[in-house]
Write a protein that holds these residues in place. Structure first.
Motif, PDB file in Angstrom:
ATOM      1  N   SER A  91       6.772  -1.809   1.934  1.00  0.00           N
ATOM      2  CA  SER A  91       6.813  -0.575   2.725  1.00  0.00           C
ATOM      3  C   SER A  91       5.453  -0.336   3.359  1.00  0.00           C
ATOM      4  CB  SER A  91       7.195   0.611   1.836  1.00  0.00           C
ATOM      5  OG  SER A  91       6.870   1.833   2.444  1.00  0.00           O
ATOM      6  N   PHE A  92       5.454   0.000   4.651  1.00  0.00           N
ATOM      7  CA  PHE A  92       4.191   0.319   5.309  1.00  0.00           C
ATOM      8  C   PHE A  92       3.587   1.589   4.720  1.00  0.00           C
ATOM      9  CE2 PHE A  92       1.846   2.765   8.480  1.00  0.00           C
ATOM     10  CZ  PHE A  92       0.831   1.879   8.771  1.00  0.00           C
ATOM     11  N   THR A  93       4.424   2.586   4.414  1.00  0.00           N
ATOM     12  CA  THR A  93       3.923   3.848   3.848  1.00  0.00           C
ATOM     13  C   THR A  93       3.220   3.598   2.523  1.00  0.00           C
ATOM     14  OG1 THR A  93       5.706   5.077   4.923  1.00  0.00           O
ATOM     15  CG2 THR A  93       4.564   6.173   3.119  1.00  0.00           C
ATOM     16  N   CYS A  94       3.788   2.732   1.698  1.00  0.00           N
ATOM     17  CA  CYS A  94       3.163   2.370   0.421  1.00  0.00           C
ATOM     18  C   CYS A  94       1.794   1.741   0.674  1.00  0.00           C
ATOM     19  CB  CYS A  94       4.064   1.405  -0.338  1.00  0.00           C
ATOM     20  SG  CYS A  94       3.311   0.668  -1.812  1.00  0.00           S
ATOM     21  N   ALA A  95       1.730   0.833   1.646  1.00  0.00           N
ATOM     22  CA  ALA A  95       0.477   0.142   1.944  1.00  0.00           C
ATOM     23  C   ALA A  95      -0.596   1.111   2.422  1.00  0.00           C
ATOM     24  CB  ALA A  95       0.720  -0.935   3.005  1.00  0.00           C
ATOM     25  N   ILE A  96      -0.227   2.038   3.293  1.00  0.00           N
ATOM     26  CA  ILE A  96      -1.225   2.944   3.866  1.00  0.00           C
ATOM     27  C   ILE A  96      -1.685   3.974   2.839  1.00  0.00           C
ATOM     28  CG2 ILE A  96       0.156   4.831   4.851  1.00  0.00           C
ATOM     29  CD1 ILE A  96      -2.537   2.801   6.707  1.00  0.00           C
ATOM     30  N   ILE A  97      -0.812   4.374   1.921  1.00  0.00           N
ATOM     31  CA  ILE A  97      -1.208   5.294   0.845  1.00  0.00           C
ATOM     32  C   ILE A  97      -2.245   4.619  -0.053  1.00  0.00           C
ATOM     33  CG2 ILE A  97      -0.416   6.412  -1.286  1.00  0.00           C
ATOM     34  CD1 ILE A  97       2.177   7.124   0.191  1.00  0.00           C
ATOM     35  N   ILE A  98      -1.997   3.347  -0.396  1.00  0.00           N
ATOM     36  CA  ILE A  98      -2.954   2.594  -1.210  1.00  0.00           C
ATOM     37  C   ILE A  98      -4.290   2.498  -0.494  1.00  0.00           C
ATOM     38  CG2 ILE A  98      -3.485   0.333  -2.200  1.00  0.00           C
ATOM     39  CD1 ILE A  98      -1.362   1.894  -3.753  1.00  0.00           C
ATOM     40  N   LEU A  99      -4.257   2.261   0.808  1.00  0.00           N
ATOM     41  CA  LEU A  99      -5.493   2.148   1.578  1.00  0.00           C
ATOM     42  C   LEU A  99      -6.278   3.457   1.565  1.00  0.00           C
ATOM     43  CD1 LEU A  99      -6.721  -0.186   3.479  1.00  0.00           C
ATOM     44  CD2 LEU A  99      -6.180   1.411   5.301  1.00  0.00           C
ATOM     45  N   TYR A 100      -5.574   4.587   1.737  1.00  0.00           N
ATOM     46  CA  TYR A 100      -6.259   5.886   1.733  1.00  0.00           C
ATOM     47  C   TYR A 100      -6.808   6.217   0.352  1.00  0.00           C
ATOM     48  CZ  TYR A 100      -4.214   6.700   6.374  1.00  0.00           C
ATOM     49  OH  TYR A 100      -3.870   6.609   7.698  1.00  0.00           O
ATOM     50  N   LEU A 101      -6.099   5.778  -0.696  1.00  0.00           N
ATOM     51  CA  LEU A 101      -6.627   5.946  -2.056  1.00  0.00           C
ATOM     52  C   LEU A 101      -7.918   5.141  -2.243  1.00  0.00           C
ATOM     53  CD1 LEU A 101      -3.374   5.853  -4.240  1.00  0.00           C
ATOM     54  CD2 LEU A 101      -4.885   7.811  -3.860  1.00  0.00           C
ATOM     55  N   LEU A 102      -7.965   3.972  -1.616  1.00  0.00           N
ATOM     56  CA  LEU A 102      -9.195   3.166  -1.676  1.00  0.00           C
ATOM     57  C   LEU A 102     -10.347   3.886  -0.993  1.00  0.00           C
ATOM     58  CD1 LEU A 102      -8.021  -0.507  -0.983  1.00  0.00           C
ATOM     59  CD2 LEU A 102      -8.728   0.498  -3.148  1.00  0.00           C
ATOM     60  N   HIS A 103     -10.071   4.566   0.125  1.00  0.00           N
ATOM     61  CA  HIS A 103     -11.116   5.361   0.787  1.00  0.00           C
ATOM     62  C   HIS A 103     -11.675   6.410  -0.181  1.00  0.00           C
ATOM     63  CE1 HIS A 103     -10.936   3.675   4.718  1.00  0.00           C
ATOM     64  NE2 HIS A 103      -9.755   4.127   5.037  1.00  0.00           N
ATOM     65  N   GLU A 158     -11.599  -3.530   5.393  1.00  0.00           N
ATOM     66  CA  GLU A 158     -12.920  -3.039   4.967  1.00  0.00           C
ATOM     67  C   GLU A 158     -12.897  -2.211   3.681  1.00  0.00           C
ATOM     68  OE1 GLU A 158     -13.697  -4.789   8.741  1.00  0.00           O
ATOM     69  OE2 GLU A 158     -12.075  -3.522   8.023  1.00  0.00           O
ATOM     70  N   PRO A 159     -11.888  -1.357   3.430  1.00  0.00           N
ATOM     71  CA  PRO A 159     -11.884  -0.603   2.163  1.00  0.00           C
ATOM     72  C   PRO A 159     -11.854  -1.491   0.921  1.00  0.00           C
ATOM     73  CG  PRO A 159     -10.400   0.425   3.730  1.00  0.00           C
ATOM     74  CD  PRO A 159     -10.831  -0.879   4.340  1.00  0.00           C
ATOM     75  N   PHE A 160     -11.176  -2.640   1.011  1.00  0.00           N
ATOM     76  CA  PHE A 160     -11.169  -3.582  -0.118  1.00  0.00           C
ATOM     77  C   PHE A 160     -12.570  -4.159  -0.334  1.00  0.00           C
ATOM     78  CE2 PHE A 160      -6.794  -3.606   1.407  1.00  0.00           C
ATOM     79  CZ  PHE A 160      -6.064  -3.529   0.229  1.00  0.00           C
ATOM     80  N   VAL A 161     -13.233  -4.504   0.770  1.00  0.00           N
ATOM     81  CA  VAL A 161     -14.598  -5.037   0.691  1.00  0.00           C
ATOM     82  C   VAL A 161     -15.531  -4.021   0.037  1.00  0.00           C
ATOM     83  CG1 VAL A 161     -16.552  -5.926   2.022  1.00  0.00           C
ATOM     84  CG2 VAL A 161     -14.221  -6.447   2.745  1.00  0.00           C
ATOM     85  N   LEU A 162     -15.417  -2.761   0.486  1.00  0.00           N
ATOM     86  CA  LEU A 162     -16.283  -1.702  -0.047  1.00  0.00           C
ATOM     87  C   LEU A 162     -16.000  -1.416  -1.514  1.00  0.00           C
ATOM     88  CD1 LEU A 162     -16.311   0.852   2.929  1.00  0.00           C
ATOM     89  CD2 LEU A 162     -18.180  -0.607   2.158  1.00  0.00           C
ATOM     90  N   LEU A 163     -14.747  -1.535  -1.915  1.00  0.00           N
ATOM     91  CA  LEU A 163     -14.387  -1.266  -3.321  1.00  0.00           C
ATOM     92  C   LEU A 163     -15.213  -2.138  -4.258  1.00  0.00           C
ATOM     93  CD1 LEU A 163     -12.494   0.045  -5.456  1.00  0.00           C
ATOM     94  CD2 LEU A 163     -10.964  -1.910  -5.085  1.00  0.00           C
ATOM     95  N   PHE A 164     -15.258  -3.437  -3.993  1.00  0.00           N
ATOM     96  CA  PHE A 164     -16.006  -4.353  -4.857  1.00  0.00           C
ATOM     97  C   PHE A 164     -17.507  -4.285  -4.579  1.00  0.00           C
ATOM     98  CE2 PHE A 164     -11.741  -6.319  -4.694  1.00  0.00           C
ATOM     99  CZ  PHE A 164     -11.465  -6.355  -6.054  1.00  0.00           C
ATOM    100  N   GLY A 165     -17.883  -4.166  -3.301  1.00  0.00           N
ATOM    101  CA  GLY A 165     -19.295  -4.136  -2.950  1.00  0.00           C
ATOM    102  C   GLY A 165     -20.021  -2.927  -3.486  1.00  0.00           C
ATOM    103  N   LEU A 166     -19.421  -1.742  -3.328  1.00  0.00           N
ATOM    104  CA  LEU A 166     -20.048  -0.517  -3.843  1.00  0.00           C
ATOM    105  C   LEU A 166     -20.054  -0.491  -5.368  1.00  0.00           C
ATOM    106  CD1 LEU A 166     -18.643   2.155  -1.337  1.00  0.00           C
ATOM    107  CD2 LEU A 166     -20.941   1.163  -1.398  1.00  0.00           C
ATOM    108  N   SER A 167     -19.011  -1.075  -5.980  1.00  0.00           N
ATOM    109  CA  SER A 167     -18.989  -1.180  -7.454  1.00  0.00           C
ATOM    110  C   SER A 167     -20.156  -2.046  -7.929  1.00  0.00           C
ATOM    111  CB  SER A 167     -17.660  -1.783  -7.927  1.00  0.00           C
ATOM    112  OG  SER A 167     -16.577  -0.959  -7.578  1.00  0.00           O
ATOM    113  N   ALA A 168     -20.428  -3.123  -7.191  1.00  0.00           N
ATOM    114  CA  ALA A 168     -21.560  -3.995  -7.543  1.00  0.00           C
ATOM    115  C   ALA A 168     -22.883  -3.247  -7.414  1.00  0.00           C
ATOM    116  CB  ALA A 168     -21.551  -5.230  -6.639  1.00  0.00           C
TER     117      ALA A 168
END
Length: 471
Positions: free
Chosen positions: A84-96, A139-149
């Motif tokens: 589902s696109f809605t599922c994907a975009i919700i996950i992305l906004y949660l990553l933000h 980019e949100p996936f990149v930031l998730l791991f990068g900022l955690s580091a």
């Protein structure tokens, strides 16, 4: 005037404003998650995740221009909740939101007060709207791991911690190649924080070992699926077109025009407070800010600036917080609050538009009309660039994925278009695309469509969609 200043300095008033802004931002994300339109880029990113779910192997069964980790991660919610696109975009906004919390945590670790760190967190989220963070991007996936580091490297609690930092940097790189920058930022922090002592080189070695091990594990898992190293060369990004200095200048102009000149003016202001140059965190912020602008030399897209955003925000908040002279600090704070009017206005304008128009529903209605001609889930469906959202919502798979991957509607040469059309059973091309000034839909392409396909026309009120079915 003194009374006004008294109100502005009131702690309860400041926290009330922050709480109100928080509600406003969260409400906007929820509204966008269900009503904002599907951007054509989502067809590529989400389509790759769909291919992986169907058992296809990247680099082997289909062409891929990115490292695959973020696509594999996106398959987890798809397995739990369905495609589902809605599922994907919700996950992305949660990553933000998670990334914003990491910005908050990093600032708090640097002894920034809670209200200032909270404001930095909100500043990050508000500017996500301006930097195309509403679209489905990597980019949100990149930031998730990068900022955690970056958060972990501040703690420096031991060898294991630094090893994990290296692994997180590897994950950041494996989400998108530009994530490699976080490896350099963590090393810069360790070197400056340790004042270039002998211990810092040992700590750097632990980070590098973790990073190298992460890459080795990735390569090993890919090779188990039958992929050779040559097929993974696309991770280097060597196939990208080069924009050169023009793309870099466009990035700076975008910040000046759409965000605020204040962030850049702040770089000049810190020269007055030269002691911050000895500060490892400030140096990491300036390196991250300038370093993540460099990808624009290769290709400029606004969402690339999402990688620089945490450092723009952290640099702003941290530098203002370091200013001790109350009058000068008050001037900077006042300017900062004034500059936040621009992203607030942008978000409010988007919200008002979405309250009137449900763009997602309109796109779903259009996709249902097209599904009457091409059933959902069909393979070998070519779609032009403006028809990609419909193709995603109906879960169509493009032709020749082993050669072009999910690049379908993004190809620019008439030869590539003809190549895909010859293998396609169906095609969806908008009137705007086929009559555009660009040369990809030449008279030869139109002639081939007329002779090999039966055409049906679907209108959505704004544009006409030509649905072609192989004769």
């Amino acid at each position: 005037m003194n009374r006004l200043f008294g109100i502005l300095r009131n702690v309860h008033f400041q926290y009330s404003v922050l709480a109100l802004l928080s509600f406003f931002v969260v409400f906007s994300f929820v509204l966008c998650a269900y009503r904002y339109f599907v951007h054509p880029d989502a067809f590529y990113y989400i389509g790759v995740s769909y291919l992986l779910m169907d058992g296809n192997v990247p680099f082997l069964d289909f062409n891929l221009d990115y490292a695959p980790l973020s696509f594999y991660l996106m398959d987890i919610p798809f397995l739990l909740f369905g495609k589902s696109f809605t599922c994907a975009i919700i996950i992305l906004y949660l990553l933000h939101i998670i990334n914003a919390f990491l910005v908050y945590s990093i600032l708090r670790h640097q002894k920034v007060s809670m209200k200032w760190a909270w404001f930095g967190c909100l500043l990050f989220l508000m500017n996500c709207f301006v930097f195309e963070g509403l679209f489905y991007v990597l980019e949100p996936f990149v930031l998730l791991f990068g900022l955690s580091a970056l958060y972990l490297v501040q703690k420096k609690s031991g060898r294991t911690n630094l090893f994990v930092v290296g692994l997180l940097c590897a994950c950041s790189f494996l989400c998108k190649q530009y994530g490699l920058g976080f490896l350099f930022l963590t090393i810069v922090y360790v070197l400056v924080q340790s004042d270039y002592s002998k211990s810092c080189f040992r700590e750097t070695a632990y980070i590098m070992f973790g990073f190298a091990l992460g890459l080795v594990i990735f390569v090993f898992l890919m090779m188990l699926q039958g992929i050779n190293l040559e097929q993974m060369l696309s991770l280097s990004g060597t196939g990208y077109e080069k924009k050169g200095l023009n793309g870099f200048l466009l990035a700076w102009l975008y910040i000046l025009k759409r965000v605020s000149p204040f962030y850049l003016a702040l770089l000049l202001a810190v020269w007055k407070y030269k002691r911050v140059f000895k500060d490892s965190f400030w140096l990491v912020c300036i390196c991250g800010f300038l370093g993540f602008m460099l990808p624009c030399l290769v290709r400029f897209y606004v969402h690339y600036l999402l990688l620089a955003l945490p450092f723009i925000v952290s640099l702003t908040i941290y530098t203002i917080y370091q200013i001790n002279r109350s009058r000068i600090r008050f001037v900077f704070v006042l300017i900062l609050f004034i500059t936040t009017i621009r992203p607030i206005y942008y978000i409010a304008k988007t919200d008002c538009d979405l309250l009137i128009h449900d763009y997602r529903s309109e796109q779903k209605q259009l996709s249902s009309k097209i599904a009457e001609y091409i059933p959902k889930g069909k393979n070998n469906v070519f779609a032009s660039s403006r028809a990609l959202p419909v193709s995603l919502l109906n879960m169509y798979e493009p032709p020749l994925i082993n050669k072009y991957g999910m690049s379908n509607g993004f190809v620019t040469s008439p030869e590539s278009v003809m190549d895909m059309l010859r293998s396609a059973d169906y095609a969806i091309i908008t009137n705007e695309d086929i009559n555009a000034q660009e040369s990809r839909y030449t008279s030869l392409v139109k002639q081939f469509l007329a002779s090999s396909f039966k055409m049906n026309k679907v209108n959505d009120g704004k544009d006409s969609y030509y649905v072609y079915i192989r004769k």
